[in-house]
Design a protein around this motif. Structure first.
Motif, PDB file in Angstrom:
ATOM      1  N   VAL A 251      26.450  55.730 -12.410  1.00  0.00           N
ATOM      2  CA  VAL A 251      26.818  54.678 -13.360  1.00  0.00           C
ATOM      3  C   VAL A 251      27.485  55.289 -14.586  1.00  0.00           C
ATOM      4  CG1 VAL A 251      25.971  52.705 -14.672  1.00  0.00           C
ATOM      5  CG2 VAL A 251      24.803  53.390 -12.572  1.00  0.00           C
ATOM      6  N   PRO A 252      28.621  54.755 -15.033  1.00  0.00           N
ATOM      7  CA  PRO A 252      29.234  55.230 -16.285  1.00  0.00           C
ATOM      8  C   PRO A 252      28.318  54.963 -17.467  1.00  0.00           C
ATOM      9  CG  PRO A 252      30.787  53.922 -14.998  1.00  0.00           C
ATOM     10  CD  PRO A 252      29.448  53.736 -14.365  1.00  0.00           C
ATOM     11  N   SER A 253      28.488  55.719 -18.527  1.00  0.00           N
ATOM     12  CA  SER A 253      27.640  55.552 -19.708  1.00  0.00           C
ATOM     13  C   SER A 253      27.930  54.237 -20.403  1.00  0.00           C
ATOM     14  CB  SER A 253      27.869  56.714 -20.681  1.00  0.00           C
ATOM     15  OG  SER A 253      29.215  56.719 -21.131  1.00  0.00           O
ATOM     16  N   GLY A 254      26.916  53.743 -21.104  1.00  0.00           N
ATOM     17  CA  GLY A 254      27.073  52.529 -21.894  1.00  0.00           C
ATOM     18  C   GLY A 254      26.799  51.250 -21.148  1.00  0.00           C
ATOM     19  N   MET A 255      26.410  51.311 -19.886  1.00  0.00           N
ATOM     20  CA  MET A 255      26.159  50.099 -19.119  1.00  0.00           C
ATOM     21  C   MET A 255      24.710  49.634 -19.264  1.00  0.00           C
ATOM     22  SD  MET A 255      28.288  50.305 -15.552  1.00  0.00           S
ATOM     23  CE  MET A 255      27.712  48.648 -15.194  1.00  0.00           C
ATOM     24  N   ARG A 256      24.500  48.381 -18.932  1.00  0.00           N
ATOM     25  CA  ARG A 256      23.162  47.791 -18.909  1.00  0.00           C
ATOM     26  C   ARG A 256      22.731  47.654 -17.461  1.00  0.00           C
ATOM     27  NH1 ARG A 256      21.668  41.656 -19.518  1.00  0.00           N
ATOM     28  NH2 ARG A 256      19.420  41.739 -19.837  1.00  0.00           N
TER      29      ARG A 256
ATOM     30  N   GLY B   4      35.999  48.549 -14.992  1.00  0.00           N
ATOM     31  CA  GLY B   4      36.731  47.448 -15.601  1.00  0.00           C
ATOM     32  C   GLY B   4      35.948  46.791 -16.717  1.00  0.00           C
ATOM     33  N   ASP B   5      35.744  45.468 -16.610  1.00  0.00           N
ATOM     34  CA  ASP B   5      34.991  44.716 -17.615  1.00  0.00           C
ATOM     35  C   ASP B   5      33.500  44.642 -17.287  1.00  0.00           C
ATOM     36  OD1 ASP B   5      37.327  44.184 -19.004  1.00  0.00           O
ATOM     37  OD2 ASP B   5      37.727  42.350 -17.877  1.00  0.00           O
ATOM     38  N   ILE B   6      33.084  45.259 -16.211  1.00  0.00           N
ATOM     39  CA  ILE B   6      31.677  45.184 -15.808  1.00  0.00           C
ATOM     40  C   ILE B   6      30.807  45.888 -16.843  1.00  0.00           C
ATOM     41  CG2 ILE B   6      29.988  45.802 -14.045  1.00  0.00           C
ATOM     42  CD1 ILE B   6      32.247  45.708 -12.000  1.00  0.00           C
ATOM     43  N   GLY B   7      29.892  45.145 -17.427  1.00  0.00           N
ATOM     44  CA  GLY B   7      28.990  45.719 -18.417  1.00  0.00           C
ATOM     45  C   GLY B   7      27.545  45.734 -17.986  1.00  0.00           C
TER      46      GLY B   7
ATOM     47  N   ASN C  54      22.201  50.618   0.626  1.00  0.00           N
ATOM     48  CA  ASN C  54      22.285  49.651   1.726  1.00  0.00           C
ATOM     49  C   ASN C  54      22.308  48.221   1.211  1.00  0.00           C
ATOM     50  OD1 ASN C  54      19.674  49.602   0.774  1.00  0.00           O
ATOM     51  ND2 ASN C  54      18.733  49.323   2.792  1.00  0.00           N
ATOM     52  N   ALA C  55      22.601  48.060  -0.069  1.00  0.00           N
ATOM     53  CA  ALA C  55      22.571  46.731  -0.688  1.00  0.00           C
ATOM     54  C   ALA C  55      23.878  45.976  -0.458  1.00  0.00           C
ATOM     55  CB  ALA C  55      22.317  46.856  -2.186  1.00  0.00           C
ATOM     56  N   THR C  56      23.778  44.664  -0.514  1.00  0.00           N
ATOM     57  CA  THR C  56      24.960  43.803  -0.511  1.00  0.00           C
ATOM     58  C   THR C  56      25.470  43.676  -1.934  1.00  0.00           C
ATOM     59  OG1 THR C  56      24.117  42.554   1.372  1.00  0.00           O
ATOM     60  CG2 THR C  56      25.847  41.525   0.067  1.00  0.00           C
ATOM     61  N   THR C  57      26.774  43.838  -2.118  1.00  0.00           N
ATOM     62  CA  THR C  57      27.365  43.835  -3.447  1.00  0.00           C
ATOM     63  C   THR C  57      28.070  42.518  -3.727  1.00  0.00           C
ATOM     64  OG1 THR C  57      27.775  46.193  -3.153  1.00  0.00           O
ATOM     65  CG2 THR C  57      28.840  45.146  -5.010  1.00  0.00           C
ATOM     66  N   GLN C  58      27.879  42.015  -4.926  1.00  0.00           N
ATOM     67  CA  GLN C  58      28.483  40.736  -5.303  1.00  0.00           C
ATOM     68  C   GLN C  58      29.000  40.813  -6.726  1.00  0.00           C
ATOM     69  OE1 GLN C  58      26.199  37.196  -4.230  1.00  0.00           O
ATOM     70  NE2 GLN C  58      26.795  36.220  -6.132  1.00  0.00           N
ATOM     71  N   LEU C  59      30.251  40.465  -6.922  1.00  0.00           N
ATOM     72  CA  LEU C  59      30.878  40.520  -8.243  1.00  0.00           C
ATOM     73  C   LEU C  59      30.741  39.183  -8.942  1.00  0.00           C
ATOM     74  CD1 LEU C  59      32.524  42.533  -9.996  1.00  0.00           C
ATOM     75  CD2 LEU C  59      34.589  41.497  -9.062  1.00  0.00           C
ATOM     76  N   GLY C  60      30.395  39.213 -10.229  1.00  0.00           N
ATOM     77  CA  GLY C  60      30.259  37.974 -10.988  1.00  0.00           C
ATOM     78  C   GLY C  60      31.580  37.257 -11.155  1.00  0.00           C
ATOM     79  N   LYS C  61      31.521  35.973 -11.489  1.00  0.00           N
ATOM     80  CA  LYS C  61      32.728  35.158 -11.607  1.00  0.00           C
ATOM     81  C   LYS C  61      33.705  35.707 -12.624  1.00  0.00           C
ATOM     82  CE  LYS C  61      30.795  30.724 -10.121  1.00  0.00           C
ATOM     83  NZ  LYS C  61      30.576  29.291 -10.490  1.00  0.00           N
ATOM     84  N   LYS C  62      33.193  36.140 -13.770  1.00  0.00           N
ATOM     85  CA  LYS C  62      34.063  36.643 -14.828  1.00  0.00           C
ATOM     86  C   LYS C  62      34.244  38.159 -14.747  1.00  0.00           C
ATOM     87  CE  LYS C  62      32.862  32.928 -18.043  1.00  0.00           C
ATOM     88  NZ  LYS C  62      32.365  32.587 -19.401  1.00  0.00           N
ATOM     89  N   LYS C  63      33.807  38.742 -13.650  1.00  0.00           N
ATOM     90  CA  LYS C  63      33.928  40.174 -13.412  1.00  0.00           C
ATOM     91  C   LYS C  63      33.276  41.009 -14.521  1.00  0.00           C
ATOM     92  CE  LYS C  63      38.160  39.756 -10.691  1.00  0.00           C
ATOM     93  NZ  LYS C  63      39.570  40.216 -10.518  1.00  0.00           N
TER      94      LYS C  63
END
Length: 321
Positions: free
Chosen positions: A135-140, A76-79, A107-116
């Motif tokens: 991980v898809p390409s282009g991510m940080r 999605g908008d996750i960068g 085994n990590a806990t996952t948390q989505l940012g407020k603005k996704k």
């Protein structure tokens, strides 16, 4: 009660000008006014409560850990992917297909940012954060921890690592690379853009590739009396289209080796102590790569290119061990 009294007085004064109908209409009009105001107040209050509830629910969900272990999440908008833990041991692999998903097998806990726009992976308490992420390409990707061990497999994007002890190996295509560590061991190939290395003690081997300079439209290459019509440094033409890649290396102790593509010019201060250069064309202006070192007396920096297969061969062989 105050509003009821106000509306009653208002309509009473208004209707006193119509004496023949005053007695008959005053109760009706007053009742209609109170009825309308009551419904309007309820509507406004309900709307405010609903908006507040929605906002609090959104904030609540954004701050709650998600059970995404071993699952996939749409990019999605996750960068940006933030990873943090006391001890981190991960394999980060680039997606080999066009699937726009982040595959999590940790085994990590996952948390989505407020603005996704970001995704956080938080290590479990008193346990090592470990596993594999596609991980898809282009991510940080930003990794922080006390001790970090990361293996990169064909990831393309931006990588930033900050920890007390860092171990990084692998190859990919990195538009930007940042490393801050007390003690580090790095064998990473595939850098293309701005690079910063700040280490107390390190054994570092990083290699750059031409990728960012390929397929440049309308590239003007000055001949400079070259019979082949090509300038082997091609830096003047490159500077017309791309800024130079800036490389900062601060090392208190240990050694660092930087590999550059063949025949590309590099700027570096010749007067810098403990800096050696092998087969690297030095240029003072318009160099595609510009190295700014701060090397102590207990450290050394070596610049090499692949003139004898030393860049790609040495790094790839070391990485493959």
């Amino acid at each position: 009660m105050i509003l009821h009294h106000f509306f009653s007085k208002f309509f009473s004064l208004l209707l006193r000008g119509f004496n023949p109908f005053y007695k008959a209409m005053t109760p009706m009009v007053g009742g209609v006014a109170v009825f309308l105001w009551g419904h309007l107040s309820v509507y406004i209050e309900g709307t405010e409560r609903k908006a507040g509830a929605n906002e609090s629910v959104a904030d609540h969900l954004a701050n709650q850990p998600l059970d995404m272990r071993g699952q996939s999440i749409e990019k999605g908008d996750i960068g940006t992917l933030f990873i943090s833990g006391k001890d981190v041991d991960l394999v980060i692999e680039g997606q080999k297909s066009n699937e726009n998903k982040i595959n999590l097998n940790t085994n990590a806990t996952t948390q989505l940012g407020k603005k996704k726009a970001s995704l956080k992976l938080l290590g479990p308490n008193h346990q090592k954060l470990q596993g594999k992420i596609l991980v898809p390409s282009g991510m940080r990707v930003v990794i922080e921890g006390g001790s970090v061990h990361v293996t990169i497999q064909g990831f393309g994007g931006e990588l930033s690592v900050a920890a007390g002890t860092v171990r990084i190996s692998g190859q990919g295509k990195f538009s930007r690379f940042t490393l801050v560590a007390g003690d580090s061991s790095v064998k990473l190939h595939g850098l293309m853009g701005q690079t910063q290395v700040h280490c107390g003690k390190g054994d570092i081997q990083i290699g750059f590739i031409r990728e960012s300079y390929e397929n440049i439209n309308d590239l003007v290459i000055p001949t400079e009396h070259n019979e082949s019509g090509e300038n082997k440094y091609i830096s003047s033409g490159l500077r017309l289209h791309y800024p130079a890649v800036k490389i900062n290396i601060n090392l208190a102790s240990g050694q660092a080796t930087v590999f550059f593509p063949k025949d590309l010019g590099v700027y570096y201060p010749k007067e810098c102590q403990n800096l050696k250069s092998f087969f690297v064309p030095h240029q003072s202006k318009r160099a595609p790569y510009r190295v700014f070192p701060y090397i102590s007396a207990a450290a050394s920096l070596t610049l090499r290119n692949d003139a004898n297969g030393s860049a790609d061969g040495a790094v790839d062989n070391d990485l493959g061990r």
